[in-house]
Structures are given as C-alpha cells and as structure tokens.
Design a protein around this motif. Structure first.
Motif, PDB file in Angstrom:
ATOM      1  N   ILE A 228       0.846  -1.187   0.000  1.00 51.57           N
ATOM      2  CA  ILE A 228       0.000   0.000   0.000  1.00 51.57           C
ATOM      3  C   ILE A 228       0.880   1.234   0.000  1.00 51.57           C
ATOM      4  O   ILE A 228       0.666   2.173  -0.769  1.00 51.57           O
ATOM      5  CB  ILE A 228      -0.922  -0.001   1.242  1.00 51.57           C
ATOM      6  N   VAL A 229       1.887   1.224   0.865  1.00 52.18           N
ATOM      7  CA  VAL A 229       2.812   2.364   0.955  1.00 52.18           C
ATOM      8  C   VAL A 229       3.953   2.113  -0.016  1.00 52.18           C
ATOM      9  O   VAL A 229       4.814   1.275   0.231  1.00 52.18           O
ATOM     10  CB  VAL A 229       3.338   2.539   2.393  1.00 52.18           C
ATOM     11  N   GLU A 242      -3.007   5.871   9.763  1.00 53.07           N
ATOM     12  CA  GLU A 242      -3.433   7.213   9.338  1.00 53.07           C
ATOM     13  C   GLU A 242      -3.335   7.349   7.822  1.00 53.07           C
ATOM     14  O   GLU A 242      -4.203   7.939   7.182  1.00 53.07           O
ATOM     15  CB  GLU A 242      -2.573   8.278  10.021  1.00 53.07           C
ATOM     16  N   TYR A 243      -2.271   6.787   7.261  1.00 49.62           N
ATOM     17  CA  TYR A 243      -2.077   6.856   5.806  1.00 49.62           C
ATOM     18  C   TYR A 243      -3.215   6.134   5.089  1.00 49.62           C
ATOM     19  O   TYR A 243      -3.808   6.660   4.139  1.00 49.62           O
ATOM     20  CB  TYR A 243      -0.730   6.228   5.440  1.00 49.62           C
ATOM     21  N   VAL A 244      -3.528   4.913   5.546  1.00 49.59           N
ATOM     22  CA  VAL A 244      -4.585   4.123   4.907  1.00 49.59           C
ATOM     23  C   VAL A 244      -5.933   4.829   5.013  1.00 49.59           C
ATOM     24  O   VAL A 244      -6.679   4.947   4.033  1.00 49.59           O
ATOM     25  CB  VAL A 244      -4.659   2.714   5.537  1.00 49.59           C
ATOM     26  N   ARG A 272     -16.467  -7.833  -3.607  1.00 50.90           N
ATOM     27  CA  ARG A 272     -16.434  -6.538  -4.292  1.00 50.90           C
ATOM     28  C   ARG A 272     -16.148  -5.362  -3.350  1.00 50.90           C
ATOM     29  O   ARG A 272     -15.442  -4.424  -3.722  1.00 50.90           O
ATOM     30  CB  ARG A 272     -17.738  -6.290  -5.056  1.00 50.90           C
ATOM     31  N   THR A 273     -16.685  -5.431  -2.135  1.00 46.20           N
ATOM     32  CA  THR A 273     -16.490  -4.292  -1.225  1.00 46.20           C
ATOM     33  C   THR A 273     -15.036  -4.193  -0.754  1.00 46.20           C
ATOM     34  O   THR A 273     -14.468  -3.099  -0.676  1.00 46.20           O
ATOM     35  CB  THR A 273     -17.426  -4.405  -0.013  1.00 46.20           C
ATOM     36  N   SER A 274     -14.427  -5.330  -0.443  1.00 41.37           N
ATOM     37  CA  SER A 274     -13.022  -5.293  -0.025  1.00 41.37           C
ATOM     38  C   SER A 274     -12.115  -4.954  -1.202  1.00 41.37           C
ATOM     39  O   SER A 274     -11.106  -4.259  -1.043  1.00 41.37           O
ATOM     40  CB  SER A 274     -12.604  -6.626   0.604  1.00 41.37           C
ATOM     41  N   ARG A 275     -12.493  -5.411  -2.413  1.00 36.75           N
ATOM     42  CA  ARG A 275     -11.689  -5.088  -3.599  1.00 36.75           C
ATOM     43  C   ARG A 275     -11.717  -3.591  -3.883  1.00 36.75           C
ATOM     44  O   ARG A 275     -10.716  -3.009  -4.307  1.00 36.75           O
ATOM     45  CB  ARG A 275     -12.212  -5.863  -4.818  1.00 36.75           C
ATOM     46  N   VAL A 276     -12.864  -2.959  -3.647  1.00 37.50           N
ATOM     47  CA  VAL A 276     -12.954  -1.511  -3.819  1.00 37.50           C
ATOM     48  C   VAL A 276     -11.949  -0.818  -2.910  1.00 37.50           C
ATOM     49  O   VAL A 276     -11.198   0.078  -3.329  1.00 37.50           O
ATOM     50  CB  VAL A 276     -14.384  -1.005  -3.533  1.00 37.50           C
ATOM     51  N   ALA A 277     -11.920  -1.247  -1.641  1.00 37.21           N
ATOM     52  CA  ALA A 277     -11.001  -0.638  -0.679  1.00 37.21           C
ATOM     53  C   ALA A 277      -9.553  -0.811  -1.116  1.00 37.21           C
ATOM     54  O   ALA A 277      -8.754   0.133  -1.068  1.00 37.21           O
ATOM     55  CB  ALA A 277     -11.214  -1.246   0.708  1.00 37.21           C
ATOM     56  N   LEU A 278      -9.197  -2.006  -1.572  1.00 34.26           N
ATOM     57  CA  LEU A 278      -7.822  -2.263  -1.998  1.00 34.26           C
ATOM     58  C   LEU A 278      -7.464  -1.464  -3.245  1.00 34.26           C
ATOM     59  O   LEU A 278      -6.348  -0.949  -3.362  1.00 34.26           O
ATOM     60  CB  LEU A 278      -7.613  -3.760  -2.238  1.00 34.26           C
ATOM     61  N   LEU A 281      -6.607   1.917  -2.403  1.00 32.50           N
ATOM     62  CA  LEU A 281      -5.276   1.956  -1.804  1.00 32.50           C
ATOM     63  C   LEU A 281      -4.169   1.631  -2.798  1.00 32.50           C
ATOM     64  O   LEU A 281      -3.003   1.505  -2.416  1.00 32.50           O
ATOM     65  CB  LEU A 281      -5.224   0.979  -0.619  1.00 32.50           C
ATOM     66  N   GLY A 282      -4.528   1.471  -4.063  1.00 37.00           N
ATOM     67  CA  GLY A 282      -3.532   1.236  -5.101  1.00 37.00           C
ATOM     68  C   GLY A 282      -3.066  -0.194  -5.218  1.00 37.00           C
ATOM     69  O   GLY A 282      -1.994  -0.469  -5.752  1.00 37.00           O
ATOM     70  N   VAL A 283      -3.887  -1.135  -4.728  1.00 37.13           N
ATOM     71  CA  VAL A 283      -3.521  -2.548  -4.754  1.00 37.13           C
ATOM     72  C   VAL A 283      -4.420  -3.278  -5.743  1.00 37.13           C
ATOM     73  O   VAL A 283      -5.639  -3.284  -5.604  1.00 37.13           O
ATOM     74  CB  VAL A 283      -3.661  -3.168  -3.344  1.00 37.13           C
ATOM     75  N   GLU A 284      -3.828  -3.909  -6.734  1.00 39.59           N
ATOM     76  CA  GLU A 284      -4.584  -4.605  -7.766  1.00 39.59           C
ATOM     77  C   GLU A 284      -4.912  -6.042  -7.383  1.00 39.59           C
ATOM     78  O   GLU A 284      -5.892  -6.610  -7.858  1.00 39.59           O
ATOM     79  CB  GLU A 284      -3.792  -4.611  -9.086  1.00 39.59           C
ATOM     80  N   SER A 285      -4.102  -6.645  -6.521  1.00 37.61           N
ATOM     81  CA  SER A 285      -4.318  -8.044  -6.142  1.00 37.61           C
ATOM     82  C   SER A 285      -5.381  -8.141  -5.047  1.00 37.61           C
ATOM     83  O   SER A 285      -5.965  -7.135  -4.642  1.00 37.61           O
ATOM     84  CB  SER A 285      -2.996  -8.670  -5.667  1.00 37.61           C
ATOM     85  N   LYS A 286      -5.616  -9.349  -4.563  1.00 36.14           N
ATOM     86  CA  LYS A 286      -6.713  -9.573  -3.614  1.00 36.14           C
ATOM     87  C   LYS A 286      -6.344  -9.253  -2.171  1.00 36.14           C
ATOM     88  O   LYS A 286      -7.182  -9.337  -1.283  1.00 36.14           O
ATOM     89  CB  LYS A 286      -7.204 -11.024  -3.719  1.00 36.14           C
ATOM     90  N   ASN A 287      -5.107  -8.928  -1.922  1.00 36.16           N
ATOM     91  CA  ASN A 287      -4.717  -8.494  -0.583  1.00 36.16           C
ATOM     92  C   ASN A 287      -3.473  -7.629  -0.690  1.00 36.16           C
ATOM     93  O   ASN A 287      -2.804  -7.612  -1.716  1.00 36.16           O
ATOM     94  CB  ASN A 287      -4.449  -9.673   0.343  1.00 36.16           C
TER      95      ASN A 287
END
Length: 454
Positions: A228-229, A242-244, A272-278, A281-287
C-alpha cells in the motif's frame, strides 16, 4: 568453529546444521532433553557451545546477532507457513517507559536475527526428530522497520498511560506484545502509573509476519501481494493506519456502484467491497502486503437507512470435538480475536437503497471484553457440547440450545453450513450442521459508535 565478531561467520557455522535433526546435535550420553526443554537451547549449548541465558544483550554481543530457532509447517494447499509467532525479549514495564525505539532494549537485542527454521512434522513422534532446513540472517527491511517502530511506540504509549493490562496483540501490526508465563495468576506484574497488575508480556513478531519472512526472504517465494505504501518515507509523517484511512477518506460520500465502475470491479463478485477498498489503496491483487504481514482482515460493514446493521459478523467454523478439548487461553477463537486486526470499510444505505461509503476504521477486540463476555459464550458452548446438544425439530427446521444473540451482548453461536448435510460429528457420535462463533451486529455498531466518540 566461528568468528564471534562476524555475523557472516556465525551464519555460516549455523548453516552446518541444515539437514540435521535435533537428535544429531545432542551428544549420545546427553540427558538434557526430556520433552520439556526448548529446542533452541540445544542449538545454543551443543552447536555454538555457550550456555543459554536471559542476558539483555544479543546472544552474540560482539556481532550484534540474536539467535532464534523457530518452526514452520506445511499447509493443506502445500504452501509453507510459520507455525507460530516468534517470541523475543520480556517487556520490563518500568524500564521501557524511559526508552526510545532506537536506544531501546528491544532494538539493541533484536535488530539482527539469525533465524534457524525447523520443520514441525506432525508425523514425528519425538520433537528431537524435527529436521533443521533453513538458516539465514535477517535484518528488518526499511519499510517494515518503520511499521515496527510505530508498533513499539504504540505498545509503550499504552504502558506509559497505565494501561499495560489492556495490551493486546491485535493493537499492532508486525510487532506484538504477547503474554508470557505459565499461568495468568503467576505472571502478573506491577506497572507504572497504575495500581492494576498486568500480565507479563514479551515482544513478539506475529505469526503472519514470520510467514512473510519465511516465504519472501528464506524461500524467495515472492507472492503477488503489493504494498500500500509505495514510498516508506510517507510513514515519517503519518502512521500506517493514518495513511490508509486518509486514502479511503478521499472517497467518502460516493456510492459503491460508482466506485465499482471507476475501479472496474465486477458487481457480482463476493469480495467486491473489499476489492474496492484495496483498489482505492492502489492494490490490484486480492490483498495487500502490509495487511498480509499484519494479519489485518478487510471487512465491509453495511449500515441500513434506519441506522442498524442487519448482519452479524461470522468467523470460521469450529469442530465440536476440538472445542471441548481446548482451554480458553489456547482456543482457536480467542487466538483469532486476540491476534487479528480488522479494517472496517463502512457503508450506509441512503433513502434510495444505495450503499454510500461513509467511514473507515481499524478495530481489534478489546482484551477486557474478549476475556469476559466472549469467554462466557465460548465456555457455555463448550459445556453444552460436552453435555450433549439438545436438538429440537420445528417443522422442517432443527434448532439447538447453543448460545443465541439474545443471551450475550457481544457474541453467539449459530450455523455456518452450506446445507443440512454439511456437518461435523458431535462428541456423542451424532452429526450436526457446522457452527461458528459470530459477533453480534449490535456490538459491532456499538464499537463503530465508540470510535466516532473518540
């Protein structure tokens, strides 16, 4: 032998153990191991030829190297994983409040680890037959060290505030404060700024973080997880949390449909809801890499237009026979809740039924609630299963007498099975649909409200 001033020499000497068992290390006439001793002490005493101690300095002080012997296991999917957290030095509540991180006893002792990994073979009848398979020096990567520093500061802040008795492994990301002692009663300690005794604790690297070390630095099995960072210097100004939260906060007030369209997410996908959050945060994968290392679970919370939450929060199913043989301190449910941190992404329904991104928060189960209300539900469920679950047929439905949501303000037990044929055996031989512990929807709503007040 080895050069006590050289980390590389110490590492190379340790690598001579690869392919050996602990039995191979012991002299033939040794009576040192009776099943209760620590395997790491055998390595210290018989391979490196020094007596195990509780010295505040690293095991090899001239080289600044701390020796740690730790187990790994094989998962059902064939992947290798750390078996447990790595326990480090005991926390002295009264001394640590006067330290800062880079001059702390923790950093002095643990900044360079020599990790010796052995395979926890469930088929082995004797732990001395476990094989030593991997040896490597480990120094915290820059991006991890920034988060570990923040974890350390969060733990110390709680101790300084007279809340050492409220410490929980779920408070932090990579570095935890785990309980240390044979029994809670014997391990209680005085703490500064409070008259309340607190359980003795030790710093530990969480099991999820140890798995990351094993896979990324030992096996070089680099996964598809993204950070994420992207720039570690960002954590000089903000904490990771705080960043997230600041990134998610930029999208407050937008609908889930709008966000799924923007980030190209299939509206029919279950996650879908967790994927939106990721994606935010700039994350394309599932976690995310940081979430994996810290055992952070993303959970979407949906608040209805009337201000209530319709669904309870479920956890993995438990096996009835396993539950009745557990102690509360070592139970799967307590371990899960005490070691997991959650990232709640909270949506509220508007008057048209649209889910609107409302807020975000990190949350972990407060230790005081865990060891009171949640424990009550766990103990009651264990006793009912042990005594024999009462099954009552009403029409086509079968009901049981396990704890219901109305009996406890925090947790309950209910089915979590695909159908009536999806069962586990009870201790008395009968079969019952799989069950799991749940957190009450009213409790989750209360926790969200409490953080809003803070």
């Amino acid at each position: 032998m080895y050069n006590k001033n050289s980390p590389e020499s110490i590492e190379n000497f340790a690598k001579e153990l690869i392919g050996s068992t602990f039995n191979d290390i012991l002299p033939e006439d040794s009576k040192d191991y009776n099943g209760k001793g620590k395997l790491g002490q055998l390595v210290e005493k018989y391979h490196f030829r020094y007596n195990p101690n509780s010295n505040p300095n690293p095991d090899f002080p001239e080289a600044g190297v701390e020796l740690k012997v730790t187990p790994y296991k094989k998962l059902k999917n064939g992947k290798l994983s750390a078996k447990e957290r790595l326990v480090l030095n005991i926390i002295d509540f009264n001394k640590i409040v006067h330290e800062d991180f880079f001059n702390s006893s923790f950093y002095h002792k643990n900044k360079l680890l020599l990790l010796i990994w052995y395979f926890h073979d469930i088929l082995a009848s004797n732990p001395l037959d476990y094989s030593i398979d991997y040896v490597k020096l480990f120094k915290y990567p820059e991006e991890d060290l920034k988060i570990i520093t923040q974890d350390w500061e969060k733990i110390v802040r709680k101790i300084r505030n007279g809340k050492a008795h409220e410490l929980s492994e779920g408070d932090t990301m990579y570095l935890g404060a785990c309980t240390k002692g044979s029994t809670a009663a014997k391990s209680m300690r005085k703490q500064p700024n409070s008259d309340i005794l607190a359980p003795q604790r030790a710093f530990s690297l969480k099991g999820s973080y140890m798995t990351s070390i094993l896979r990324n630095y030992i096996l070089n099995d680099i996964g598809t997880y993204e950070s994420i960072v992207k720039d570690p210097s960002a954590l000089e100004e903000y904490s990771f949390e705080e960043y997230v939260k600041s990134e998610i906060r930029k999208h407050r007030g937008r609908s889930l449909d709008e966000l799924m369209t923007e980030f190209n997410i299939n509206p029919k996908s279950k996650d879908r809801t967790s994927r939106v959050a990721l994606k935010i945060l700039g994350v394309e994968s599932k976690n995310a890499s940081e979430f994996e290392k810290a055992n952070i679970k993303v959970k979407a919370i949906r608040i209805e237009y009337n201000g209530k939450i319709k669904e309870h929060m479920s956890f993995p199913t438990f096996k009835f026979k396993d539950l009745v043989n557990e102690s509360w301190e070592e139970s799967e449910f307590r371990t899960m809740l005490s070691e997991t941190r959650f990232f709640f992404v909270i949506y509220k329904k508007d008057k048209n039924g649209n889910l609107i991104l409302d807020k975000e928060m990190f949350w972990n189960m407060p230790i005081g609630i865990l060891d009171t209300e949640v424990k009550k539900v766990w103990k009651e469920a264990k006793q009912i299963i042990k005594d024999g679950v009462v099954l009552t047929q009403k029409g086509k439905r079968t009901f049981n007498n396990l704890p219901s949501p109305s009996e406890n303000p925090v947790s309950h037990v209910r089915p979590h099975a695909q159908n009536s044929e999806d069962t586990y055996p009870l201790p008395d031989g009968r079969k019952m649909p799989k069950q799991c512990f749940w957190l009450n929807n009213s409790f989750i709503l209360e926790q969200i409200s409490l953080q809003e007040e803070d």
